[in-house]
Enzyme design. Sequence first.
Site, PDB file in Angstrom:
ATOM      1  N   ASP A 512       0.849  -1.192   0.000  1.00 32.49           N
ATOM      2  CA  ASP A 512       0.000   0.000   0.000  1.00 32.49           C
ATOM      3  C   ASP A 512       0.890   1.249   0.000  1.00 32.49           C
ATOM      4  OD1 ASP A 512      -2.271   1.572   0.206  1.00 32.49           O
ATOM      5  OD2 ASP A 512      -2.606   1.178   2.326  1.00 32.49           O
ATOM      6  N   GLU A 515       2.657   5.111  -4.014  1.00 28.89           N
ATOM      7  CA  GLU A 515       2.691   6.052  -5.139  1.00 28.89           C
ATOM      8  C   GLU A 515       4.058   6.763  -5.294  1.00 28.89           C
ATOM      9  OE1 GLU A 515      -1.020   4.711  -4.123  1.00 28.89           O
ATOM     10  OE2 GLU A 515       0.196   5.954  -2.782  1.00 28.89           O
TER      11      GLU A 515
END
Length: 927
Positions: A512, A515
């Site tokens: 997770d 980005e």
Amino acid sequence: MKSYQKLTTTTTQPAACQVEEEGAAPMPSSHGKLAPWWVGSGLLVAAVLLSTITVWVLRQVSGGWLGPMPPPKCLLVPESHRFDCYPERRVVVTQELCESRGCCFIQSPPAAQGKQGVPWCFYPPDFPSYSLESLNQTALGMAGLLVRREKAYYPRDIERLRLEVEFETDTRLHIKITDAANSRYEVPLDVPRVMKRAENPIYSLNFSRDPFGVLLQRKATGTVLLNTTVAPLIFADQFLQISTSLPSKFLYGLGEHRGSLLHSLDWNTLTLWARDVSPTESFNLYGAHPFYLLMEEGGNAHGVFLLNSNAMEVALQPAPGLTWRTIGGVLDFYIFLGPDPNMVIQQYQQVIGFPAMPPMWALGFHLCRWGYGSSNETWQTVRAMRNYQIPQDAQWNDIDYMDGYRDFTLDSQKFASLPSLVEDLHKHGQRYVMILDPGISSTSPHGSYWPFDEGLRRGLFLNTTQGQPLIGQVWPGFTAFADFSNPDTHQWWLENLQHFYAHVPFDGLWIDMNEPSNFMDGSEDGCPPGEFDSPPYTPAVLGNSLSAKTVCASAKQKVSVHYNLHNLYGLMEAKATASALIKIRGKRPFVISRSTFPSQGRYSGHWLGDNRSQWKDMCYSIPGLLSFSLFGIPLVGADICGFSGSTSEELCTRWMQLGAFYPFARNHNTQNEKAQDPTAFGPAARTAMKDVLLTRYSLLPFLYTLFHRAHLQGDTVARPLFFEFPWDVATWELDRQFLWGRSLLVTPVLEPGVDSVTGYVPQGTWYDFYTGSSVNSSGEMLKMSAPLEHLNLHIREGSILPTQKPGTTTEVTRGNPLRLIVALSSHTTAWGDLFWDDGESLDTFEKGNYSYVVFNVTQNIFTSTVLHASTEAKVTIDTLSIFGVQKPPSKVLLNGQEKPFSYLDNQVLTVSDLGMSLSQGFSLQWL
């Protein structure tokens, strides 16, 4: 018998997930001329006259506030063909600013709120561009030199460009434009290298010399697929732009965004820059996929992939036209000619790589929440699922299992029993998956937290321009960020996982925040001034800065600067994680990643992020999963019942029904909200959820075979209807239904308070999955009964689906006998197949450790043909259900021996107690 209400031909499926907007996309049209758009035609002249009159009228009405009349060359350009010369967002574009760039300025009426509207500043037909100075044949295609004689308006314009064209296959064209004198950053992605030029390409390629332009046509139809003469090519060091006309308005892909599957071309700009934000319309989301698929008139399709990882935006306009804008790298295009949409996606994956074969258990039901609070509470949920005999293959934990949210640690108080829980899961044939974040806590006392100490010693973190670890803030507080572009980081990642695995033998990993996400903008010290953090042009990213809620673009990594590598961060972490899992467990890896980039399917699946417990979010999950099917990441799903906010019993029941047909099916919930696992609801809802999960588990042999075909040749698993019915334009906009493979139609309920659903049924005979009753459609909308406990599933004629008696885990299910469902076509034929292996070993197909069986029906004879057999196939085929048998048979013969059977009024023939081994071919005939 099931009842259906046929609707009038004017009745359409409700607009996807929102109030229907005016101005629906018209039928596609083919552009047959290989010419720049300003070359006259009747329609263009009419458009120009209309545009001129409109401008004159507006000036009269405005009392002159619109300024002097534009030059005639500007009035020649119809509104839909105005390519934006001043795309900067946070600038009020004045006539002075516009004309300083040598462009046309015509003010248009303001667009509706939230819309972009017609650009006021646009390129005139004679705007200087590159010219093609030379073009030579090469062994694989052509090489040319492009020269710009007049500077454009962004700094460090590159005057001389190299054009490389490779006719790679008959259906794949490769066009690359880069600096002729200096090397530039290129995406470090392994792509195929061809050895000889395509002999019979189905496309023809021409060039406009001055201005330079690419003119690509499909030979069979003459359709112009690309015409880049519509606007000038700009190639500066940090601003690269190329535009093209499009042959229709039916365009898909260009992720990751939330919205309908079919993109609007009404002045719509899509930004590609990985960003942590709850899925919201118009925002750039977690991943970047610069690939589109476009449907052409007549049902042909093509795709275009720009292999570029820099911050990018793609501007769509009603011409129809498209503009690529990126702020680094090179223009490296692959064009895929199909000609049908399935083939386009296969050809795309031949370049980026086919997806990995998941373990069988990955296709079971997964359960998670942030906020279980303890391993004991997690365990209670698992026991409750077992108590109600609800299928579950994997239990997950979010970051609350960690000590202070630090990777590779365990909360020794609240999660002390986690090793025992994992042991219990394994004893019951279940698996355990845990979350990891790439941000490594940097504040622990030296010597107390090995992951940071060792990463620092080896120099494995992103660095500032000063050569020190860049420090941001994520869940544990101040953090450094692992540099997965460095191979040494992969080894460090593996060692950390090995240490943790010794205590908690996990089965899969959930990566997770990759980005990468940062609770600060840039770093604790901000970002330095300079060309990376403050480039000449910033695409329309959320937050208006490349460093918004991520690290500085100037951060140094092993391979390049983060400015170039940002969109690759999740891919590189997934690659490291999959590799580590293989080395630790010796089995197929299971990784689910939030951030993605082309080729990610080789290493991980994806979930659609932090959605909300709302009907709209459930609805939008369908175009989300279908888009990722286009991107070569078939293992995809959304958080069932929604992540944030509180669900309702009705919403969660409907979402569990839909989610049972996500390729990746996980129910996930946030902290401080009421539980939403199936055991948390009343008997009726709980039973409905259990039943639909049992239906999923019964279909696992079919689903697993679809994943094999995805791994082998790039087939999609969850599939838009237009992939199977490309000639039926009514399917081109549908994204409230989907198919599994070519055979199974899923029509979920997506609205509250209803007991029916309207869905499109393509032409042909379709059979109710549960009963075998048939419905014949001419290609129309049907209203179907859908009480709360029912999900509409239909089998396409001519299909054979391998199913299995479901158990509560994939391990139990695998040992149960098979039931084959035969859906006869109007010609009484059918076909299907089954791939079978041990469900978890590496490279079973490549090593030959599998069974592959083909099923076929012709002339009332069913045959099972074993094309490849292995010792793993100990399962038996017990039942054959044949839908669409027109009249009662007098007898049924199994390998020539008479066999008992049953026949129902709805034309379903069932033969049970076959007892045939999967590894043994057989035939069954009805007379």
